[in-house]
Enzyme design. Structure first.
Site, PDB file in Angstrom:
ATOM      1  N   ARG A  90      -6.181  -2.144   9.308  1.00  0.00           N
ATOM      2  CA  ARG A  90      -6.394  -1.057  10.992  1.00  0.00           C
ATOM      3  C   ARG A  90      -6.118  -2.085  11.730  1.00  0.00           C
ATOM      4  O   ARG A  90      -6.340  -2.171  13.062  1.00  0.00           O
ATOM      5  CB  ARG A  90      -7.541  -0.236  10.804  1.00  0.00           C
ATOM      6  N   TYR A 149       1.166   3.816  12.427  1.00  0.00           N
ATOM      7  CA  TYR A 149       0.664   3.857  10.361  1.00  0.00           C
ATOM      8  C   TYR A 149      -1.104   3.620  11.146  1.00  0.00           C
ATOM      9  O   TYR A 149      -1.215   2.407  11.634  1.00  0.00           O
ATOM     10  CB  TYR A 149       1.549   2.569  10.262  1.00  0.00           C
ATOM     11  N   GLU A 150      -0.537   3.382   9.844  1.00  0.00           N
ATOM     12  CA  GLU A 150      -2.009   2.788   9.266  1.00  0.00           C
ATOM     13  C   GLU A 150      -3.619   4.408  10.205  1.00  0.00           C
ATOM     14  O   GLU A 150      -4.074   3.855  10.878  1.00  0.00           O
ATOM     15  CB  GLU A 150      -2.536   1.289   9.789  1.00  0.00           C
ATOM     16  N   GLY A 151      -3.142   5.011  10.216  1.00  0.00           N
ATOM     17  CA  GLY A 151      -3.791   6.049  10.990  1.00  0.00           C
ATOM     18  C   GLY A 151      -3.769   6.413  12.434  1.00  0.00           C
ATOM     19  O   GLY A 151      -3.841   5.019  13.145  1.00  0.00           O
ATOM     20  N   MET A 186       0.730  -1.078   0.003  1.00  0.00           N
ATOM     21  CA  MET A 186      -0.107  -0.543  -0.034  1.00  0.00           C
ATOM     22  C   MET A 186       0.764   1.704   0.302  1.00  0.00           C
ATOM     23  O   MET A 186       1.603   1.610   1.171  1.00  0.00           O
ATOM     24  CB  MET A 186      -1.022  -0.080   1.016  1.00  0.00           C
TER      25      MET A 186
END
Length: 592
Positions: A301, A440-442, A160
């Site tokens: 997430r 990471y991932e928000g 990604m």
């Protein structure tokens, strides 16, 4: 050494996450308890016997860039190929593309074990599985035909690509550009950073999912498109063709997860091919790429939340083993001669119980979130309910569990004392690896914003009200059980659920009145409050379940500890949520 807690994992799946009931109702096909046990046991064996012995090697050697090639630590390429040979990558993928079509709950359980054994290694399948989901949901039939079977098997890996040097969480600021070609393809130009497992030699091909902007695209997030960019172009017959025009420019030197190659990638500078520009194919529609990418991000997430659980489990195992062996001083009330094992000292016992409760509670939250995802597809009569439940739980699963991973790994070092600060014990590596997960991932702060402004407000707050009503039913069951082992658990649960309800209504009122800053000031404490309440409720649910594995008394005791020790924080968190806005306004003066 890490030993997968297969009995605890299976118990959580069946008795807390609802898999047992779903199997009884026939919602999971012909899946049976025996098959679940067999899958979990074999995954645990592979994680403990094959992965875990290579974790320290991966941490010490790290991934390296050698003569333009990304090289994995010793033994990791073989480990990856052995892992895909076991069929683990396609556990939940559709059978038409070579997958096994099993529930997401099972995949989440195996991801926990991979990440406990080696979080740096466990990152590789996480991204590929997300790529599979994105391609199934948004890819053209031609792209599915060419790429899915190999991605499902794991022979080809997926990544990604979002972040750029100037654009982190604000993806609307990205500058990577895409140009249309007459043959329906595109050419990509730009730089991406922090690309997990962005390049390596273990997989035959690597398929990047890249966010980029077309020349005539609207500004901001409304003008982002998603593109598929393979390392090697794929011929019509499925064979690999020429090298695409991108390359790994460098690898990041990180605090942890050293074995995972985190790449800076340059697209379209003319290093490969006859024409500058990485050949790319559109996924979904032009200028609607962020919605497509969110399919991958939502998958990631929950998977990152599981990484927090995984690190917490490994740290707890290590700390308990050390505390049983290490002797120091004499514990209160001891009658034996000599020094006592430190596990007998009250403060060590408190730390270990906190670690154990947070680990098991976070596991339950993540597994219940996976249950909601499964049921949104397998319980059509209640699909909307389950979609809303998955939406609500995802930011909590990601944030609370990754905070747990850091907190528990830190406590693990404290239990080890000075030896925890020494790399040879392995306790420090767990904390170093865990620290990336809240980022990471928000980031967890962004998850809190999402929870309060988007998920709490689902159905004007009615879904969260229904959810807290379900949690009250657990407290009711504890109160009616009349089991002495629960102690004050029921009263503490009622009080904490009341706090959660009060905080939810206050945050909803803030938004209804347009006081968004007030709501956001309390978002992170609210996220933790929700996680703590869920932890104690799910521990209670486990204690109430049929404990045929002989662990019932232990489960109840752990639930009592969590309710009587950890839930004391609930009222304080609620106060922080309500007063957070004014105190933050005052803090701005101090920061000026």
């Amino acid at each position: 050494m890490y030993k997968a807690p297969v009995e605890e994992i299976a118990f959580t799946l069946k008795h807390i996450a609802g898999m047992g009931q779903a199997m009884e109702e026939g919602r999971l096909g012909d899946l049976s308890g025996d098959v679940v046990d067999a899958i979990v046991t074999e995954a645990g064996r592979f994680a403990g016997d094959e992965m875990e012995p290579l974790a320290e090697i991966g941490d010490r050697q790290g991934a390296k860039l050698v003569d333009g090639k990304v090289m994995l630590p010793d033994g990791w390429e073989k480990l990856y190929r052995d892992w895909i040979a076991g069929g683990w990558n396609g556990l939940t993928a559709p059978e038409e593309f070579g997958g096994q079509g099993l529930p997401h709950m099972l995949n989440v359980a195996t991801l926990e074990m991979w990440n406990s054994a080696s979080m740096a290694f466990g990152l590789a399948p996480t991204l590929t599985m997300g790529a599979v989901e994105a391609l199934i949901a948004h890819g053209s039939e031609d792209l599915k035909r060419k790429y899915l079977t190999k991605l499902v098997s794991g022979e080809w890996a997926g990544t990604m690509n979002l972040t750029e040097p100037h654009a982190g969480s604000d993806v609307g600021a990205l500058r990577t550009r895409a140009e249309r070609r007459d043959d329906g393809t595109y050419r990509l130009f730009g730089q991406k950073i922090f690309i997990t497992w962005g390049d390596h030699e273990a997989a035959e091909n690597i398929v990047h999912f890249v966010l980029a902007r077309l020349p005539d695209a609207p500004a901001g997030t409304r003008g982002i498109s998603l593109f598929l960019v393979p390392k090697f172009l794929v011929n019509d017959d499925g064979s690999l063709g020429a090298r695409n025009d991108y390359f790994a420019h460098s690898l990041e030197h990180k605090l942890g997860i050293h074995g995972s190659p985190t790449c800076t990638i340059i697209y379209g500078d003319g290093k490969y091919g006859t024409e500058k520009g990485a050949v790319a194919w559109l996924v979904g529609e032009e200028n609607k790429g962020l919605a497509c990418m969110f399919t991958m991000m939502n998958n990631a997430r929950l998977a990152v939340g599981i990484q927090g659980v995984a690190i917490a489990e490994a740290a707890t195992q290590k700390a308990i083993a050390y505390a049983k062996e290490r002797t120091q001083g004499r514990a209160p009330g001891t009658t034996s001669a000599g020094m006592s094992p430190i596990i007998e000292h009250p403060d060590i016992a408190r730390m270990l119980l906190t670690m154990k409760a947070l680990t098991q509670g976070s596991r339950a939250i993540c597994y219940v979130c996976a249950e909601a995802i499964d049921m949104s597809h397998r319980d059509p009569g209640k699909a909307r309910h389950w979609q809303e439940r998955a939406a609500l739980l995802t930011p909590i699963a990601k944030s609370f569990s990754t905070d747990t991973g850091v907190d528990v790994a830190s406590l693990g070092i404290q239990v080890h004392g000075g030896m925890g600060f020494i790399e040879e014990t392995g306790a420090a590596r767990l904390l170093r690896d865990a620290r990336i997960a809240p980022i990471y991932e928000g980031t967890n702060g962004i998850q809190a914003i999402d929870l309060v402004t988007r998920k709490l407000t689902i159905a004007n707050g009615d879904h969260v009200r229904g959810f807290t009503a379900e949690l009250r039913e657990i407290a009711d069951a504890v109160a009616k059980s009349n089991l002495d082992g629960f102690g004050e658990t029921a009263a503490r649960l009622y009080a904490a659920i009341t706090d959660l309800e009060a905080a939810s209504e206050w945050l909803l009122a803030c938004q209804a009145e347009g006081r968004i800053a007030d709501a956001l000031a309390g978002a992170t404490p609210y996220q933790r409050l929700f996680g703590l309440v869920l932890t104690s409720c799910y521990l209670a649910k486990g204690g109430l379940a049929d404990a045929s594995d002989g662990e019932g008394e232990k489960r109840i005791a752990l639930c009592r500890f969590a309710a009587e020790n950890m839930l004391a924080e609930a009222t304080a968190l609620t106060d922080r949520i309500v007063t957070g806005a004014s105190s933050l306004e005052a803090a701005r003066i101090a920061l000026a």
